[in-house]
Write a protein that holds these residues in place. Structure first.
Motif, mmCIF file in Angstrom:
data_model
loop_
_atom_site.group_PDB
_atom_site.id
_atom_site.type_symbol
_atom_site.label_atom_id
_atom_site.label_comp_id
_atom_site.label_asym_id
_atom_site.label_seq_id
_atom_site.Cartn_x
_atom_site.Cartn_y
_atom_site.Cartn_z
ATOM 1 N N ALA A 186 11.545 2.404 -10.318
ATOM 2 C CA ALA A 186 10.900 1.157 -9.985
ATOM 3 C C ALA A 186 11.974 0.469 -9.017
ATOM 4 O O ALA A 186 11.589 -0.534 -8.538
ATOM 5 N N ALA A 187 13.453 0.770 -8.909
ATOM 6 C CA ALA A 187 14.211 0.063 -7.920
ATOM 7 C C ALA A 187 13.911 0.423 -6.553
ATOM 8 O O ALA A 187 14.396 -0.259 -5.739
ATOM 9 N N ASP A 188 12.892 1.493 -6.458
ATOM 10 C CA ASP A 188 12.499 1.752 -4.839
ATOM 11 C C ASP A 188 11.385 0.880 -4.572
ATOM 12 O O ASP A 188 10.518 0.867 -5.354
ATOM 13 N N PRO A 189 11.455 -0.111 -3.791
ATOM 14 C CA PRO A 189 10.272 -1.140 -3.270
ATOM 15 C C PRO A 189 9.195 -0.212 -3.014
ATOM 16 O O PRO A 189 7.951 -1.131 -3.081
ATOM 17 N N ASP A 190 9.189 0.877 -2.475
ATOM 18 C CA ASP A 190 7.891 1.736 -2.038
ATOM 19 C C ASP A 190 7.303 2.278 -3.278
ATOM 20 O O ASP A 190 6.145 2.751 -3.415
ATOM 21 N N VAL A 191 7.878 2.249 -4.375
ATOM 22 C CA VAL A 191 7.267 2.929 -5.757
ATOM 23 C C VAL A 191 7.240 2.036 -6.725
ATOM 24 O O VAL A 191 6.186 2.086 -7.486
ATOM 25 N N VAL A 192 7.820 0.780 -6.878
ATOM 26 C CA VAL A 192 7.647 -0.248 -7.919
ATOM 27 C C VAL A 192 6.434 -0.612 -8.629
ATOM 28 O O VAL A 192 6.174 -0.381 -9.758
ATOM 29 N N HIS A 193 5.512 -0.745 -7.716
ATOM 30 C CA HIS A 193 4.138 -1.495 -8.071
ATOM 31 C C HIS A 193 2.992 -0.090 -7.965
ATOM 32 O O HIS A 193 2.146 -0.285 -8.191
ATOM 33 N N GLU A 194 3.721 1.294 -7.332
ATOM 34 C CA GLU A 194 2.712 2.139 -7.338
ATOM 35 C C GLU A 194 2.341 2.920 -8.647
ATOM 36 O O GLU A 194 3.252 2.540 -9.645
ATOM 37 N N ASP A 195 1.399 3.670 -8.691
ATOM 38 C CA ASP A 195 1.020 4.386 -9.802
ATOM 39 C C ASP A 195 2.125 5.404 -10.215
ATOM 40 O O ASP A 195 2.926 6.034 -9.362
ATOM 41 N N VAL A 196 2.528 5.564 -11.685
ATOM 42 C CA VAL A 196 3.580 6.495 -12.116
ATOM 43 C C VAL A 196 3.480 7.803 -11.362
ATOM 44 O O VAL A 196 4.643 8.672 -11.526
ATOM 45 N N SER A 197 2.495 8.101 -10.969
ATOM 46 C CA SER A 197 2.361 9.686 -10.090
ATOM 47 C C SER A 197 3.230 9.624 -8.950
ATOM 48 O O SER A 197 3.920 10.745 -8.622
ATOM 49 N N ARG A 198 3.575 8.480 -8.474
ATOM 50 C CA ARG A 198 4.587 8.396 -7.595
ATOM 51 C C ARG A 198 5.986 8.447 -7.996
ATOM 52 O O ARG A 198 6.717 8.998 -7.331
ATOM 53 N N ALA A 199 6.141 8.145 -9.233
ATOM 54 C CA ALA A 199 7.542 8.325 -9.799
ATOM 55 C C ALA A 199 7.671 9.607 -10.034
ATOM 56 O O ALA A 199 8.998 9.940 -9.846
ATOM 57 N N VAL A 200 6.805 10.584 -10.229
ATOM 58 C CA VAL A 200 7.014 11.740 -10.613
ATOM 59 C C VAL A 200 7.826 12.509 -9.374
ATOM 60 O O VAL A 200 8.545 13.302 -9.354
ATOM 61 N N THR A 201 7.223 12.077 -7.987
ATOM 62 C CA THR A 201 8.008 12.884 -6.647
ATOM 63 C C THR A 201 9.343 12.108 -6.832
ATOM 64 O O THR A 201 10.240 12.889 -6.409
ATOM 65 N N HIS A 202 9.541 10.845 -7.230
ATOM 66 C CA HIS A 202 10.850 10.321 -7.212
ATOM 67 C C HIS A 202 11.858 10.735 -8.022
ATOM 68 O O HIS A 202 13.011 11.250 -7.610
#
Length: 270
Positions: A249-265
């Protein structure tokens, strides 16, 4: 004709409110960003200028907001305008403590029901959410059923409590899948082969959610939900999961995106 006010037209609220349009009820909607109400207005909903205006004549008030702070802010605006006999159905994920706090503030004659939902934007659009209804929900069960099957969970606050349990398990499972895939990456395994093997095992549901598309549950919301859980009791594994999603969530490109983006992170950076 029953009058329903729906406040909060975000990723979940907008498709949920649309389920009420075919009902034999007058629907009034409000959202902090008025443009998000335009499509519903074109389909027959009335757009209120402010929260108090939305609820003043309502028989049923539904709130679907981002979290406890947003719900408290709306409560400040709507509580003076609620009429005796009104049902306030709070469907956000806020935890049982916030529901109990709200219960101490509602005027006499107003019935508060906590009814958070299971499912994401796809099920909201299809009217197939699972509704976890706590408190005296008998008078609004016909409205809640427009969103999907209703499970009566017990006294006021029990719906919010069970939703916290469900979300904690789902978010934790997504993080576990991400770490398993990170291990597969480190071992040089083919991604599709590793993913298929996980999907065939007991984590199949978490694998599906970790790689889902066309649904939305932001990493910032995952942080909010897991924070509510870890403040309730000692959950060492979920505290580690929380750190994963806080970093995402600290990544502005990920914070409001679906949690599937957090998987990549998580696979890349943790």
């Amino acid at each position: 004709m029953e009058k329903i006010a729906f406040l909060g037209l975000g990723h979940m609220g907008e498709p949920m409110a649309r389920q009420l349009l075919p009902a034999e009820a007058a629907l009034t909607v409000w959202n902090r960003t008025p443009a998000k109400a335009e499509a519903l207005a074109a389909e027959g909903a009335t757009v209120a200028t402010d929260p108090a205006d939305a609820v003043r004549e309502a028989d049923v008030v539904i709130t679907m907001l981002a979290g406890p702070d947003a719900v408290r802010e709306i409560a400040d605006a709507i509580l003076p305008a609620l009429r005796p006999g009104t049902y306030w159905v709070e469907m956000s994920t806020v935890g049982p403590d916030t529901v109990k706090e709200l219960a101490g503030r509602v005027p006499d004659g107003v019935t508060l029901v906590d009814a958070p939902v299971m499912g994401s934007t796809d099920k909201a659009a299809a009217g197939r959410l699972g509704i976890l209804a706590g408190g005296d929900a008998a008078g609004v069960e016909h409205v809640l059923a427009r969103f999907g099957p209703v499970t009566r969970t017990g006294p006021l606050g029990s719906g919010a409590a069970l939703k916290l349990v469900v979300n904690t398990a789902v978010i934790g499972g997504v993080a576990l899948v991400a770490e398993a895939m990170k291990l597969a990456d480190a071992l040089g395994l083919d991604e599709a082969t590793a993913r298929d093997a996980l999907a065939a095992g007991p984590l199949s549901g978490a694998v599906a959610r970790a790689f889902a598309t066309d649904v939305h549950f932001g990493s910032d919301l995952a942080v909010k939900d897991v924070s509510l859980a870890t403040r309730t009791t000692e959950l060492p594994a979920m505290e580690a999961v929380l750190r994963h999603f806080q970093a995402a969530a600290a990544d502005p490109d990920v914070v409001h995106e679906d949690v599937s983006r957090a998987v990549t992170h998580i696979r890349r950076d943790s």
